[in-house]
Design an enzyme around this catalytic site. Structure first.
Site, short mmCIF file in Angstrom:
data_model
loop_
_atom_site.label_atom_id
_atom_site.label_comp_id
_atom_site.label_asym_id
_atom_site.label_seq_id
_atom_site.Cartn_x
_atom_site.Cartn_y
_atom_site.Cartn_z
N ARG A 207 -8.09 14.16 0.81
CA ARG A 207 -8.96 14.89 -0.10
C ARG A 207 -8.85 16.40 -0.07
O ARG A 207 -8.99 17.05 -1.12
CB ARG A 207 -10.41 14.44 0.13
CG ARG A 207 -10.69 13.05 -0.43
CD ARG A 207 -11.98 12.44 0.09
NE ARG A 207 -11.80 11.95 1.46
CZ ARG A 207 -12.70 11.21 2.10
NH1 ARG A 207 -13.84 10.89 1.51
NH2 ARG A 207 -12.46 10.80 3.33
N LYS B 226 1.89 9.37 1.61
CA LYS B 226 1.35 8.13 2.15
C LYS B 226 0.85 7.24 1.01
O LYS B 226 0.05 7.67 0.17
CB LYS B 226 0.17 8.39 3.10
CG LYS B 226 -0.44 7.10 3.68
CD LYS B 226 -1.57 7.38 4.64
CE LYS B 226 -2.90 7.63 3.95
NZ LYS B 226 -3.49 6.39 3.37
N THR C 63 -10.25 7.07 12.42
CA THR C 63 -10.94 8.35 12.60
C THR C 63 -12.40 8.29 12.18
O THR C 63 -13.17 9.20 12.48
CB THR C 63 -10.23 9.48 11.83
OG1 THR C 63 -10.09 9.10 10.47
CG2 THR C 63 -8.86 9.75 12.43
N ASP D 282 1.17 2.74 4.42
CA ASP D 282 0.04 2.61 5.35
C ASP D 282 -0.75 1.34 5.04
O ASP D 282 -1.78 1.39 4.38
CB ASP D 282 -0.84 3.86 5.21
CG ASP D 282 -2.07 3.83 6.07
OD1 ASP D 282 -2.06 3.16 7.12
OD2 ASP D 282 -3.07 4.49 5.69
N LYS E 176 -1.44 -1.06 7.67
CA LYS E 176 -2.19 -1.42 8.88
C LYS E 176 -2.21 -2.93 9.12
O LYS E 176 -3.27 -3.54 9.25
CB LYS E 176 -3.62 -0.89 8.81
CG LYS E 176 -3.77 0.61 8.63
CD LYS E 176 -5.23 1.02 8.64
CE LYS E 176 -5.41 2.51 8.46
NZ LYS E 176 -5.16 2.94 7.07
N ASP F 235 -2.40 -9.34 12.16
CA ASP F 235 -2.46 -10.79 11.95
C ASP F 235 -1.71 -11.45 13.10
O ASP F 235 -1.30 -10.77 14.05
CB ASP F 235 -1.83 -11.15 10.59
CG ASP F 235 -2.47 -12.38 9.96
OD1 ASP F 235 -2.61 -13.39 10.68
OD2 ASP F 235 -2.82 -12.33 8.77
#
Length: 233
Positions: free
Chosen positions: A212, A33, A120, A60, A62, A65
Site C-alpha cells: 500500500r 509480488k 507480520t 506468494d 504460501k 498442505d
C-alpha cells in the site's frame, strides 16, 4: 543484491496491468509480488503476462498442505517463469523438502524458495493465545527459520524486526524477505511488526515487500523510487 518487491495485491488482471503501466518508462522494472488475490482472480496467465513485460515475479501463495500435495503443486508452479515462491514453515521440514523437490526442474534449475515464519499481522500475544505456541515470537521465528534452512530453502519471509535474528541463526547468506514496510510518515494499517525501508536495510533485510505505501500512493512511481533510494543505496 538488495531489491524492492511491489506487492500487486489487486483482484483483477486489468487493475494490476493498469498499475504496472505507470512504470512503463522506468529504467528499472520493479520486482513484482503476485499474491493469492490476483493469482486466484486472474489465473496463471497473469504470471506470463507480467513476466513478458520484463518484471521478476515473486509468486506468494504460501503453500501449506501434506508433503505430497505440496510437491505436486510446486511441480506445476515450476513450469511458470517465476523467480521466487514460498510455503509456510509451519508445514514441517518434510513438507518444505517436498516443496523443494517439486520446484526443481529436470535440468536442476528452480526459482528461489522461501518459507513464511509468522505473518507480520501476528503479534506474540495472538500467536500464544490463538495458536497455542508458548515460546516467544522470536524463538518461534528462529526455530522455523532453522527448519527452513535444514530443508534446503533459500530463506524466509519474516518481519523486518526479525531480519537480524534470521542472520544470526542461519547465516548471512540465508535470505530475509521482509514485508511490513512503511514510510516513517505513514500509517501502519493492519500490520503490527513493521519498520521503514532505511531501517530494514540496516538490520539485514535482503528484499523488502511493499504494498500500500506504493500501490495506494498518489504517485506510485515516486513512492517506489523513494523505497529504492532508502533501501538499495
Amino acid at each position: 543484491m538488495k531489491d524492492v518487491i511491489i506487492a500487486c495485491d489487486f483482484g483483477t488482471a486489468q487493475q494490476a496491468l493498469a498499475f504496472l503501466d505507470k512504470f512503463e518508462n522506468c529504467p528499472r522494472k520493479p520486482f513484482v509480488k503476485i499474491g493469492m488475490e490476483l493469482f486466484y482472480g486472474a489465473g496463471p496467465e497473469i504470471v506470463r503476462t507480467i513476466k513478458a513485460r520484463g518484471h521478476k515475479i515473486f509468486l506468494d501463495l504460501k503453500l501449506h498442505d501434506i508433503p505430497n500435495t505440496v510437491r505436486k503443486t510446486m511441480k506445476v508452479l515450476s513450469g511458470l517463469d517465476i523467480d521466487m515462491t514460498n510455503v509456510h514453515a509451519a508445514g514441517t521440514i518434510e513438507m518444505m523438502k517436498a516443496a523443494l523437490e517439486g520446484l526443481t526442474r529436470e535440468d536442476g534449475t528452480r526459482p528461489l524458495l522461501i518459507a513464511v515464519t509468522q505473518l507480520t499481522s501476528t503479534s506474540e500475544e495472538r500467536m500464544q493465545k490463538d495458536l497455542l505456541i508458548n515460546a516467544t515470537i522470536g524463538e518461534t521465528i528462529a526455530h522455523y527459520a532453522a527448519n527452513a534452512k535444514e530443508a534446503g530453502l533459500d530463506g524466509v519471509v519474516c518481519s523486518p524486526l526479525e531480519a537480524s535474528l534470521i542472520k544470526e541463526t542461519c547465516g548471512k547468506e540465508f535470505m530475509a524477505v521482509t514485508p511490513g514496510i512503511r514510510f516513517a510518515d505513514a500509517a501502519s494499517d493492519d500490520q503490527v511488526r513493521i519498520t521503514t525501508p532505511a531501517r530494514a536495510r540496516e538490520i539485514g533485510s535482503d528484499f523488502i515487500v511493499v504494498g500500500r505505501p506504493i500501490t495506494a500512493a498518489e504517485d506510485p512511481v515516486a513512492a517506489y523510487n523513494r523505497c529504492i533510494e532508502e533501501f538499495c543505496k
